[in-house]
Design an enzyme around this catalytic site. Sequence first.
Site, PDB file in Angstrom:
ATOM      1  N   HIS A  67      -3.377   1.774   5.297  1.00  0.00           N
ATOM      2  CA  HIS A  67      -2.744   3.022   4.883  1.00  0.00           C
ATOM      3  C   HIS A  67      -2.495   3.920   6.095  1.00  0.00           C
ATOM      4  O   HIS A  67      -1.567   4.733   6.090  1.00  0.00           O
ATOM      5  CB  HIS A  67      -3.631   3.762   3.871  1.00  0.00           C
ATOM      6  CG  HIS A  67      -3.632   3.154   2.513  1.00  0.00           C
ATOM      7  ND1 HIS A  67      -4.582   2.242   2.108  1.00  0.00           N
ATOM      8  CD2 HIS A  67      -2.810   3.332   1.452  1.00  0.00           C
ATOM      9  CE1 HIS A  67      -4.342   1.893   0.862  1.00  0.00           C
ATOM     10  NE2 HIS A  67      -3.271   2.538   0.434  1.00  0.00           N
ATOM     11  N   ARG A 121       0.878  -1.170   0.000  1.00  0.00           N
ATOM     12  CA  ARG A 121       0.000   0.000   0.000  1.00  0.00           C
ATOM     13  C   ARG A 121       0.915   1.220   0.000  1.00  0.00           C
ATOM     14  O   ARG A 121       1.994   1.192   0.580  1.00  0.00           O
ATOM     15  CB  ARG A 121      -0.877   0.014   1.245  1.00  0.00           C
ATOM     16  CG  ARG A 121      -1.831  -1.156   1.304  1.00  0.00           C
ATOM     17  CD  ARG A 121      -2.577  -1.160   2.631  1.00  0.00           C
ATOM     18  NE  ARG A 121      -3.247  -2.417   2.843  1.00  0.00           N
ATOM     19  CZ  ARG A 121      -4.481  -2.690   2.446  1.00  0.00           C
ATOM     20  NH1 ARG A 121      -5.175  -1.779   1.810  1.00  0.00           N
ATOM     21  NH2 ARG A 121      -5.023  -3.860   2.679  1.00  0.00           N
TER      22      ARG A 121
END
Length: 140
Positions: A69, A42
């Site tokens: 995230h 990510r």
Amino acid sequence: MKILNCFSLIGQCAKPILRTYTSPAADLLKLPRVDIKEGKLRYLLLSVYIHGETKHARTVVRGWNTDSHDDIYYKNVRAMEKLGLCTKCLGGGKMDNDESARKIKIHGSCKTFGAANHHKTKEILLSSSKYKNFNITVKK
């Protein structure tokens, strides 16, 4: 002699002030634009700037193999605060970084921060010396 002592005191007072204002600027310029790991990860596109100076921000890419995230964001916020810098998230997504094949695929979005501008991310990656010869594709 009194005048020289006066100038000496002014110089001593000015040094900490100059150090305060030049250190974050120097740290901002030294900040690497890209810090990503290999594999499926990510990533976030971040704007890093000196508090109150958003015009002179530096856009950076940060990506790691993590479940969220948010982990990337908060780790970077803490690191930038130590340098006296502020961070704003411009969005996120996913990457498949295959360094042996010299290929990177950029795709997806982030539920927390929204989708990053993948073309801007590609531009930043290609501007770095490590990834300038990679085949970087952006999926819609």
